[in-house]
Design a protein around this motif. Sequence first.
Motif, PDB file in Angstrom:
ATOM      1  N   SER A 102       0.830  -1.205   0.000  1.00  0.00           N
ATOM      2  CA  SER A 102       0.000   0.000   0.000  1.00  0.00           C
ATOM      3  C   SER A 102       0.861   1.249   0.000  1.00  0.00           C
ATOM      4  CB  SER A 102      -0.909  -0.001   1.235  1.00  0.00           C
ATOM      5  OG  SER A 102      -0.132  -0.009   2.422  1.00  0.00           O
ATOM      6  N   PHE A 103       0.227   2.379  -0.240  1.00  0.00           N
ATOM      7  CA  PHE A 103       0.906   3.661  -0.110  1.00  0.00           C
ATOM      8  C   PHE A 103       1.170   3.922   1.375  1.00  0.00           C
ATOM      9  CE2 PHE A 103      -1.313   4.250  -4.178  1.00  0.00           C
ATOM     10  CZ  PHE A 103      -0.272   4.734  -4.951  1.00  0.00           C
ATOM     11  N   PRO A 104       2.362   4.376   1.719  1.00  0.00           N
ATOM     12  CA  PRO A 104       2.699   4.607   3.128  1.00  0.00           C
ATOM     13  C   PRO A 104       2.109   5.916   3.642  1.00  0.00           C
ATOM     14  CG  PRO A 104       4.575   5.165   1.754  1.00  0.00           C
ATOM     15  CD  PRO A 104       3.525   4.622   0.829  1.00  0.00           C
ATOM     16  N   ASN A 105       0.812   5.924   3.854  1.00  0.00           N
ATOM     17  CA  ASN A 105       0.120   7.167   4.227  1.00  0.00           C
ATOM     18  C   ASN A 105       0.693   7.817   5.484  1.00  0.00           C
ATOM     19  OD1 ASN A 105      -1.579   6.926   2.035  1.00  0.00           O
ATOM     20  ND2 ASN A 105      -3.242   5.966   3.191  1.00  0.00           N
ATOM     21  N   ASP A 106       1.157   6.994   6.427  1.00  0.00           N
ATOM     22  CA  ASP A 106       1.715   7.558   7.657  1.00  0.00           C
ATOM     23  C   ASP A 106       2.999   8.341   7.385  1.00  0.00           C
ATOM     24  OD1 ASP A 106      -0.335   6.591   9.178  1.00  0.00           O
ATOM     25  OD2 ASP A 106       0.736   4.833   9.901  1.00  0.00           O
ATOM     26  N   ASN A 110       2.084  15.461   7.492  1.00  0.00           N
ATOM     27  CA  ASN A 110       2.694  16.792   7.610  1.00  0.00           C
ATOM     28  C   ASN A 110       3.408  17.242   6.336  1.00  0.00           C
ATOM     29  OD1 ASN A 110       1.932  17.004  10.415  1.00  0.00           O
ATOM     30  ND2 ASN A 110       3.643  15.641  10.892  1.00  0.00           N
ATOM     31  N   LYS A 111       3.224  16.513   5.246  1.00  0.00           N
ATOM     32  CA  LYS A 111       3.876  16.872   3.991  1.00  0.00           C
ATOM     33  C   LYS A 111       2.851  17.413   2.994  1.00  0.00           C
ATOM     34  CE  LYS A 111       7.573  13.463   4.511  1.00  0.00           C
ATOM     35  NZ  LYS A 111       8.257  12.283   3.926  1.00  0.00           N
ATOM     36  N   ASP A 112       3.333  18.300   2.120  1.00  0.00           N
ATOM     37  CA  ASP A 112       2.497  18.754   1.009  1.00  0.00           C
ATOM     38  C   ASP A 112       2.432  17.633  -0.024  1.00  0.00           C
ATOM     39  OD1 ASP A 112       2.225  21.162   2.288  1.00  0.00           O
ATOM     40  OD2 ASP A 112       3.731  22.188   1.066  1.00  0.00           O
ATOM     41  N   MET A 113       1.248  17.411  -0.596  1.00  0.00           N
ATOM     42  CA  MET A 113       1.036  16.289  -1.494  1.00  0.00           C
ATOM     43  C   MET A 113       0.705  16.766  -2.910  1.00  0.00           C
ATOM     44  SD  MET A 113       1.425  13.708   0.588  1.00  0.00           S
ATOM     45  CE  MET A 113       0.917  12.417  -0.561  1.00  0.00           C
ATOM     46  N   LEU A 114       1.286  16.084  -3.887  1.00  0.00           N
ATOM     47  CA  LEU A 114       0.976  16.332  -5.293  1.00  0.00           C
ATOM     48  C   LEU A 114       0.526  15.009  -5.908  1.00  0.00           C
ATOM     49  CD1 LEU A 114       0.917  17.836  -7.989  1.00  0.00           C
ATOM     50  CD2 LEU A 114       3.415  17.527  -8.150  1.00  0.00           C
ATOM     51  N   LYS A 135      -8.525  12.796   6.974  1.00  0.00           N
ATOM     52  CA  LYS A 135      -7.611  13.097   8.084  1.00  0.00           C
ATOM     53  C   LYS A 135      -6.864  14.393   7.762  1.00  0.00           C
ATOM     54  CE  LYS A 135      -7.010   8.222   9.375  1.00  0.00           C
ATOM     55  NZ  LYS A 135      -7.526   8.329  10.753  1.00  0.00           N
ATOM     56  N   ARG A 136      -7.614  15.395   7.350  1.00  0.00           N
ATOM     57  CA  ARG A 136      -7.047  16.606   6.748  1.00  0.00           C
ATOM     58  C   ARG A 136      -6.006  17.294   7.615  1.00  0.00           C
ATOM     59  NH1 ARG A 136      -4.634  18.755   3.980  1.00  0.00           N
ATOM     60  NH2 ARG A 136      -4.978  20.286   2.340  1.00  0.00           N
ATOM     61  N   ASP A 137      -6.178  17.317   8.912  1.00  0.00           N
ATOM     62  CA  ASP A 137      -5.244  18.033   9.784  1.00  0.00           C
ATOM     63  C   ASP A 137      -3.858  17.383   9.829  1.00  0.00           C
ATOM     64  OD1 ASP A 137      -7.228  19.822  10.378  1.00  0.00           O
ATOM     65  OD2 ASP A 137      -7.783  18.885  12.287  1.00  0.00           O
ATOM     66  N   ASP A 138      -3.752  16.147   9.369  1.00  0.00           N
ATOM     67  CA  ASP A 138      -2.474  15.428   9.419  1.00  0.00           C
ATOM     68  C   ASP A 138      -1.584  15.715   8.218  1.00  0.00           C
ATOM     69  OD1 ASP A 138      -3.210  14.252  11.787  1.00  0.00           O
ATOM     70  OD2 ASP A 138      -3.896  12.385  10.876  1.00  0.00           O
TER      71      ASP A 138
END
Length: 275
Positions: A102-106, A110-114, A135-138
């Motif tokens: 899976s994608f390592p969501n953890d 705290n990172k910006d995502m593209l 989990k938007r605040d993460d």
Amino acid sequence: MCKPDSLIPLIGVITDIKTETPDVKTFTIVDKEGKKAFDHKSGQCAMISVPGVGEAMFSIASAPTNTKFMEFSIKACGVLTDYLHTLEAGQQVTIRGPYGNSFPNDLFKNKDMLFIAGGIGLAPVRSVINYVFDKRDDYGKVDILYGARSADDLVFKEEIMGTWTAKENTHVHLTIDRPQENWDGHVGFVPAYLGELNFKNDKTVIVCGPPIMIKFVLEELDKLGFKKEQIYTTLELRMKCGIGKCGRCNIGSKYVCKDGPVFRCDELDDMPEEY
């Protein structure tokens, strides 16, 4: 590696079917008790079959945070998928899984995502996008770059325009390959649009789409200064049996179904160019 119970088919009931494009439908599936058939992680796949017709591996398009059902966005392109497109809500299939890593969501916290996707390649990416939104605040800022051949081939249009664009610190960038009547958005291929947007190279990137699109997106990301360690992709289209026995997904020393389908892009350097 899959767990032993993931090899046991369960009865799946189709509770809803949504037409996304002329050849893509999204199927909502629960088990015979009306519950989610099994837990999964973003990027994992499931085997869907119709006895007497066939079976195939499909990415799970819904987020792990959805605890009520699973969704599969399926393109009609063969015997099984054509048959699935004839089914109606209330009819049954069999389902088993989950398969793959899976994608390592953890690690993305705290990172910006593209997110970069083309065509039906948005389906596995959607699982991560909605997880991040749930989990938007993460997570940091979110940019979604998505393109298709035409406006008619864009999947999840209602969700994109009605939900994703309204999210805080989120920007959606849509494009189609060629000019089209009644389309006033960007026109051009995804890799070229990526170059025009000129993102800062401090983001974590997830890419999925046709192989040729991925190839040129990776080249463009390299020009922008992104490192391969920042970029993740999925190769689930190569998966067949899901347990490393049929050999269809073998690439060099790796089996996509056991070592993937999610790979960090520096891991692809050790694979033959055939991927």
